[in-house]
Design a protein around this motif. Sequence first.
Motif, PDB file in Angstrom:
ATOM      1  N   ARG A   1      15.454  30.826  20.442  1.00 25.51           N
ATOM      2  CA  ARG A   1      15.058  31.675  20.756  1.00 25.51           C
ATOM      3  C   ARG A   1      15.791  32.968  20.979  1.00 25.51           C
ATOM      4  NH1 ARG A   1      10.253  31.895  17.791  1.00 25.51           N
ATOM      5  NH2 ARG A   1       9.445  29.727  17.621  1.00 25.51           N
ATOM      6  N   CYS A   2      15.988  34.315  20.356  1.00 23.76           N
ATOM      7  CA  CYS A   2      16.488  35.072  21.104  1.00 23.76           C
ATOM      8  C   CYS A   2      16.183  35.695  21.684  1.00 23.76           C
ATOM      9  CB  CYS A   2      16.005  36.735  20.331  1.00 23.76           C
ATOM     10  SG  CYS A   2      16.582  38.153  20.008  1.00 23.76           S
ATOM     11  N   ARG A   3      16.649  36.177  22.948  1.00 18.86           N
ATOM     12  CA  ARG A   3      16.766  37.193  24.113  1.00 18.86           C
ATOM     13  C   ARG A   3      16.171  37.423  24.910  1.00 18.86           C
ATOM     14  NH1 ARG A   3      22.683  37.708  23.381  1.00 18.86           N
ATOM     15  NH2 ARG A   3      23.232  35.682  23.712  1.00 18.86           N
ATOM     16  N   LYS A   4      16.232  38.770  23.680  1.00 19.70           N
ATOM     17  CA  LYS A   4      15.271  39.934  23.384  1.00 19.70           C
ATOM     18  C   LYS A   4      14.173  40.102  22.611  1.00 19.70           C
ATOM     19  CE  LYS A   4      17.039  44.414  21.407  1.00 19.70           C
ATOM     20  NZ  LYS A   4      17.802  45.519  20.493  1.00 19.70           N
ATOM     21  N   CYS A   5      13.550  39.514  21.775  1.00 18.36           N
ATOM     22  CA  CYS A   5      12.905  39.408  21.267  1.00 18.36           C
ATOM     23  C   CYS A   5      11.691  38.396  21.399  1.00 18.36           C
ATOM     24  CB  CYS A   5      12.501  40.489  19.957  1.00 18.36           C
ATOM     25  SG  CYS A   5      13.465  38.826  18.202  1.00 18.36           S
TER      26      CYS A   5
ATOM     27  N   SER B   1      29.770  31.422   9.911  1.00 15.71           N
ATOM     28  CA  SER B   1      30.507  31.161  11.312  1.00 15.71           C
ATOM     29  C   SER B   1      29.541  30.574  12.031  1.00 15.71           C
ATOM     30  CB  SER B   1      31.807  32.374  11.485  1.00 15.71           C
ATOM     31  OG  SER B   1      32.566  31.816  12.338  1.00 15.71           O
ATOM     32  N   VAL B   2      29.681  29.627  12.808  1.00 10.46           N
ATOM     33  CA  VAL B   2      28.826  28.717  13.975  1.00 10.46           C
ATOM     34  C   VAL B   2      29.045  29.312  15.253  1.00 10.46           C
ATOM     35  CG1 VAL B   2      29.240  26.192  13.101  1.00 10.46           C
ATOM     36  CG2 VAL B   2      31.037  27.546  15.225  1.00 10.46           C
ATOM     37  N   ILE B   3      30.302  30.580  15.254  1.00 13.77           N
ATOM     38  CA  ILE B   3      30.418  30.974  16.409  1.00 13.77           C
ATOM     39  C   ILE B   3      29.417  32.102  16.635  1.00 13.77           C
ATOM     40  CG2 ILE B   3      32.302  32.810  17.467  1.00 13.77           C
ATOM     41  CD1 ILE B   3      33.461  29.480  16.817  1.00 13.77           C
ATOM     42  N   ARG B   4      28.600  33.062  14.617  1.00 10.12           N
ATOM     43  CA  ARG B   4      28.036  34.029  14.790  1.00 10.12           C
ATOM     44  C   ARG B   4      26.503  33.714  14.950  1.00 10.12           C
ATOM     45  NH1 ARG B   4      32.358  35.792  12.146  1.00 10.12           N
ATOM     46  NH2 ARG B   4      31.491  35.853   9.961  1.00 10.12           N
ATOM     47  N   ASN B   5      25.733  34.077  15.712  1.00 12.54           N
ATOM     48  CA  ASN B   5      24.136  33.886  15.563  1.00 12.54           C
ATOM     49  C   ASN B   5      23.125  35.239  15.578  1.00 12.54           C
ATOM     50  OD1 ASN B   5      24.551  30.647  15.868  1.00 12.54           O
ATOM     51  ND2 ASN B   5      26.200  31.198  17.247  1.00 12.54           N
ATOM     52  N   TYR B   6      22.455  35.312  15.035  1.00 10.35           N
ATOM     53  CA  TYR B   6      21.636  36.595  15.018  1.00 10.35           C
ATOM     54  C   TYR B   6      20.299  35.857  14.573  1.00 10.35           C
ATOM     55  CZ  TYR B   6      25.582  39.019  13.710  1.00 10.35           C
ATOM     56  OH  TYR B   6      27.836  39.075  13.375  1.00 10.35           O
ATOM     57  N   CYS B   7      19.244  36.967  15.319  1.00  9.96           N
ATOM     58  CA  CYS B   7      17.912  36.924  15.865  1.00  9.96           C
ATOM     59  C   CYS B   7      17.144  36.990  14.222  1.00  9.96           C
ATOM     60  CB  CYS B   7      17.454  37.894  16.744  1.00  9.96           C
ATOM     61  SG  CYS B   7      15.338  37.699  16.540  1.00  9.96           S
ATOM     62  N   MET B   8      16.696  36.642  13.627  1.00  9.54           N
ATOM     63  CA  MET B   8      16.255  36.685  12.522  1.00  9.54           C
ATOM     64  C   MET B   8      15.051  38.277  12.821  1.00  9.54           C
ATOM     65  SD  MET B   8      15.640  33.249  10.613  1.00  9.54           S
ATOM     66  CE  MET B   8      14.889  33.078   9.078  1.00  9.54           C
ATOM     67  N   ASP B   9      14.563  38.246  13.987  1.00 10.01           N
ATOM     68  CA  ASP B   9      14.017  39.826  13.863  1.00 10.01           C
ATOM     69  C   ASP B   9      14.511  40.918  13.902  1.00 10.01           C
ATOM     70  OD1 ASP B   9      11.610  37.756  13.165  1.00 10.01           O
ATOM     71  OD2 ASP B   9      11.384  37.682  14.555  1.00 10.01           O
ATOM     72  N   CYS B  10      15.404  40.804  14.789  1.00  9.98           N
ATOM     73  CA  CYS B  10      15.253  42.596  15.937  1.00  9.98           C
ATOM     74  C   CYS B  10      17.293  42.281  15.248  1.00  9.98           C
ATOM     75  CB  CYS B  10      15.421  42.245  17.131  1.00  9.98           C
ATOM     76  SG  CYS B  10      16.267  41.323  18.111  1.00  9.98           S
ATOM     77  N   ARG B  11      17.852  41.283  14.836  1.00  8.58           N
ATOM     78  CA  ARG B  11      19.241  41.075  14.234  1.00  8.58           C
ATOM     79  C   ARG B  11      20.138  40.988  15.498  1.00  8.58           C
ATOM     80  NH1 ARG B  11      20.517  38.780  11.118  1.00  8.58           N
ATOM     81  NH2 ARG B  11      22.614  39.608  10.374  1.00  8.58           N
TER      82      ARG B  11
END
Length: 237
Positions: A143-147, A116-126
């Motif tokens: 880019r991930c807001r966390k890492c 789903s386009v609704i969900r997106n995950y950082c490839m490093d920290c998920r």
Amino acid sequence: MYEKLKKIIKESNNIVFFGGAGVSTESNIPDFRSAKGLYAHSPEYLLSRTYFESNTEDFYKFYKENLIFKDAQPNDAHYALAKLEKMGKLKAVITQNIDGLHQKAGSRKVYELHGSVIRNYCMDCREYHDLDYITGFNEAVPRCRKCGGIVKPDVTLYEEMLDMEVFNGAIECISKADVLIVGGTSLIVYPAASLVDFYKGNKLILINKGATSYDSKASMVIDARIGEVLKEATREL
């Protein structure tokens, strides 16, 4: 035609629906294969894992232009299926679409074969990121807001395996169904199309604009728009 389908739906409390791009096109979401533009490669290659990894910026350009439709709304097919689930008749929706419109219409048990386009995950920290984060990010590659890692849509790209937990769940539902309604798909994209082979019942209903390779195996074939058919078939339930 509609009367026969109405009767089948009325008499069953174990229906499974399996749908493809034709369900979403009625919400004005075009099939990505019809993408228009000056692209050097085929849409399938532009949505491959290889292209994502080697040309991430261009991947996202194509992806945002051709797979994200934030203003799209559920259509008659989505609402009819949600209604059948609420009534206890429909046990699951299995979809090849990635737009989240079944859930938006109220369906709860949805197997999204291609993500789903609704969900997106950082490839490093998920870390999870929603669709607004992806579309609102002010650089070409989110880019991930966390890492700070690259964020990837939770969509199955070409060259990637399907989520086997989702795929096996879909198999289980289909194998137990009394009625299998297949709509808006020509059943040519594998392995998704092979799911029909797991159906053991004798009420296979195909609703599609155009022929499919399974027409000869179906108990009912309806060459019409899926939204129109399902709206009419569920009108008086």
